[in-house]
Design an enzyme around this catalytic site. Structure first.
Site, PDB file in Angstrom:
ATOM      1  CD  GLU A  63      -5.378 -15.768   2.339  1.00 47.64           C
ATOM      2  OE1 GLU A  63      -5.390 -15.669   3.574  1.00 47.64           O
ATOM      3  OE2 GLU A  63      -5.436 -14.791   1.567  1.00 47.64           O
ATOM      4  CB  THR A  91       4.871  -9.897  -0.996  1.00 40.96           C
ATOM      5  OG1 THR A  91       6.194  -9.461  -0.700  1.00 40.96           O
ATOM      6  CG2 THR A  91       4.188 -10.347   0.281  1.00 40.96           C
ATOM      7  NE  ARG A 119      -9.757  -7.393  -3.510  1.00 36.97           N
ATOM      8  CZ  ARG A 119      -9.185  -7.767  -2.366  1.00 36.97           C
ATOM      9  NH1 ARG A 119      -8.659  -6.891  -1.545  1.00 36.97           N
ATOM     10  NH2 ARG A 119      -9.137  -9.050  -2.043  1.00 36.97           N
ATOM     11  CG  ASP A 168       9.284   0.818   3.449  1.00 40.24           C
ATOM     12  OD1 ASP A 168       8.252   0.386   2.910  1.00 40.24           O
ATOM     13  OD2 ASP A 168      10.222   0.079   3.819  1.00 40.24           O
ATOM     14  CB  THR A 208       4.263  -3.093   7.000  1.00 39.55           C
ATOM     15  OG1 THR A 208       3.408  -3.624   8.013  1.00 39.55           O
ATOM     16  CG2 THR A 208       4.503  -1.611   7.266  1.00 39.55           C
ATOM     17  CB  VAL A 231      -3.852  -2.082   4.052  1.00 38.42           C
ATOM     18  CG1 VAL A 231      -3.934  -2.994   2.843  1.00 38.42           C
ATOM     19  CG2 VAL A 231      -4.769  -0.880   3.885  1.00 38.42           C
ATOM     20  N   GLY A 232      -2.137  -3.867   6.178  1.00 35.00           N
ATOM     21  CA  GLY A 232      -1.100  -4.910   6.143  1.00 35.00           C
ATOM     22  C   GLY A 232      -1.355  -6.102   7.045  1.00 35.00           C
ATOM     23  N   GLY A 233      -2.124  -5.938   8.103  1.00 36.51           N
ATOM     24  CA  GLY A 233      -2.413  -7.073   8.989  1.00 36.51           C
ATOM     25  C   GLY A 233      -3.540  -7.864   8.383  1.00 36.51           C
ATOM     26  CG  ASP A 234      -2.954  -9.528   4.915  1.00 34.92           C
ATOM     27  OD1 ASP A 234      -2.036 -10.044   5.571  1.00 34.92           O
ATOM     28  OD2 ASP A 234      -2.843  -9.238   3.722  1.00 34.92           O
ATOM     29  CB  VAL A 300      -8.436  -9.007   6.254  1.00 33.11           C
ATOM     30  CG1 VAL A 300      -8.031  -8.683   7.681  1.00 33.11           C
ATOM     31  CG2 VAL A 300      -9.912  -9.357   6.175  1.00 33.11           C
TER      32      VAL A 300
END
Lengths: 348, 348
Positions: A63, A91, A119, A168, A208, A231-234, A300
């Site tokens: 991106e 990742t 950030r 986790d 995750t 935070v992880g669903g992006d 996101v």
């Protein structure tokens, strides 16, 4: 900046970034980043905004995230490749550039893998400051990978979280997270399931990494008054929460055109009501209205947060001199004579 | 590439780029770039394409130009600020990155001010190879700034242009261009007007820099059989040709959704017929059909050309070892332990 060599762009390497952060202290850096982010969210309307430009492939996404406030321009390159860790890679890696709008010249090129982790955590904590129950001290932290310690420390620095409940699917990840955080004064419990982790937590952070529509949290796990920091669903096809949770929550987002594509709310109708976080920070909209309300920050990551981080960094390296010089911009003696520069290099 | 240090991105500085080009020879580089560009235009459909992401301001524009063929991803950062030369800066500066789609990891970061000048000229010459009258030897070159010598040499290397007719509103620019090209075996005439420059030219290249709707060429100046290589009109409100010329020409473009916004054809109706250059190169559409036809390459520059240039460069630095190493990517011992890397740096 007037006497700078015009061919030079300041460069902060990974090593340089670590030195800079350690010199200042992680919690101090998170606090300063949060202040920059809050200030920029408060002047949200000054920024050019666009959903990030994503190039999707089978295993991940690359991106570009640009924005500008008319004085400075920033963009970040960031990838997301969950399978990378199998080969020893990250990742998420990132680098970014801050540039001067008046001349279009880049001013600063920097690693942003570490800076993005900082950030992102700072943004989450800023959101929680406005949305979580006042006095919250316990956070469930589900997903204990690369972002987890940064989240914990940001919530400690900004709103006083000092009890962590870790989970986790890889128990080694939780152990490592607990070990890394040992010196920071948290009471830490490692839990056997997400269900166990959320018990008694006023804040639930999900971070995750699977690129899938996972269900880290189901509806029965979320009690009244909780703030969820998702935070992880992006990215498209990558979510963490059951849709029923979303329907019970008041949802706060960064930039709706991007979040509707990439966030948890990709599971909802395109007109499902959401509140822009900047409006809460600017005092235009209420954040948490009552103690039983479930608030959800569907994070996101947005370009303005990177802009804030880059501006913070520009100030830091100005002050500390902790940067290298990169010969990135052609600077012929006569600006209209680019070819002549080649000829002179040959003669020399 | 398997044994590479995972934190390292290969870097080509301005100085490195000059060494590399001089080692190989400018005309040889232009020829190789043209071959890469032609090959990639031939497989146009393999690429992800999007109009570049432009951030406009009063004095200029900053653009991001990404593309991918599914195996590699490339993007370029480029600015366009015509007033920059007043302070000794370049109108156009650029840098770019080549990355691996499978991991999202950047492989190569490079200056692209010089490389853009080369690839732009190579693309123009590729277009002319397919569109100009066979056997053309004379080119009018209107606008004798940073791009001019590269254009001349690309047309020499690819199609045998050996007579140049120069014009610039700044006579010093023409003199400099002629001087820089002295050793390359052109017959060069410096002309007092654009009208004079086009006399007898089979190819007219316009490459001026004003961010304005200028009229470098008017309709009466363009005779039958001419090929126009219009390079300077490349953003909204920045054109070089009178609309009447466009209406008499068969127009060839890189990527219509971008050219309709940025190119000369922004002056025409949104459905004015144009031919995609790649279709001509791939043999799907005719280029020049008869000796009296006026052909126009409305060049704005497209991301695939930068992709081609970056892939060429990746091969060159692999072969020559002419690159530096940039510590750009965080590479913790354990990829999930980014925070631990900070702790270990502190301990060390």
């Amino acid at each position: 900046m007037d006497n700078r060599k015009l061919n030079i762009v300041r460069f902060v390497s990974v090593d340089g970034m670590m030195k800079l952060i350690l010199k200042r202290g992680v919690e101090q850096v998170l606090t300063e980043l949060a202040a920059h982010i809050e200030a920029d969210f408060r002047r949200w309307q000054h920024f050019d905004k666009t959903p990030r430009l994503a190039s999707h492939s089978t295993d991940g996404v690359i991106e570009l995230m640009p924005t500008s406030d008319g004085g400075q321009y920033a963009f970040k390159y960031v990838n997301g490749h969950p399978k990378n860790t199998r080969d020893g890679r990250q990742t998420v890696t990132a680098f970014g550039v801050l540039a001067d709008v008046e001349t279009g010249y880049p001013l600063l090129l920097t690693e942003m893998t570490i800076l993005t982790a900082l950030r992102t955590a700072a943004t989450s904590a800023v959101a929680a400051k406005h949305l979580a129950s006042p006095g919250a001290r316990t956070m469930a932290l589900i997903g204990n990978g690369a972002q987890s310690e940064f989240q914990a420390l940001a919530f400690k620095a900004l709103i006083g979280i000092d009890r962590l409940r870790l989970f986790d699917i890889d128990p080694a990840a939780s152990s490592r997270c607990a070990r890394n955080l040992a010196r920071y004064g948290f009471a830490i419990e490692i839990c056997r399931s997400a269900e166990a982790a959320v018990l008694g937590a006023e804040i639930i952070t999900t971070v995750t990494a699977d690129k899938a529509n996972a269900t880290i949290l189901t509806d029965n796990m979320v009690g009244a008054g909780v703030h969820i920091n998702a935070v992880g669903g992006d990215c498209p096809g990558k979510t963490e929460l059951h849709a029923d949770i979303l329907k019970r929550s008041d949802i706060f987002v960064e930039y709706p055109p991007q979040t509707r594509i990439e966030g948890e709310i990709q599971q909802l109708a395109a007109d499902h009501p959401v509140t822009e976080l900047w409006r809460v920070i600017a005092g235009e909209e209420a954040g948490r209205r009552n103690p039983r309300q479930i608030t959800l920050f569907d994070s996101v990551g947005f370009a303005i947060e990177d802009f804030s981080a880059l501006c913070w960094l520009a100030g830091e390296i100005d002050r500390t001199g902790l940067f290298e010089e990169l010969d990135l911009l052609a600077d012929p003696d006569d600006p209209r004579d680019l070819f002549g520069m080649l000829l002179r290099a040959e003669a020399a």
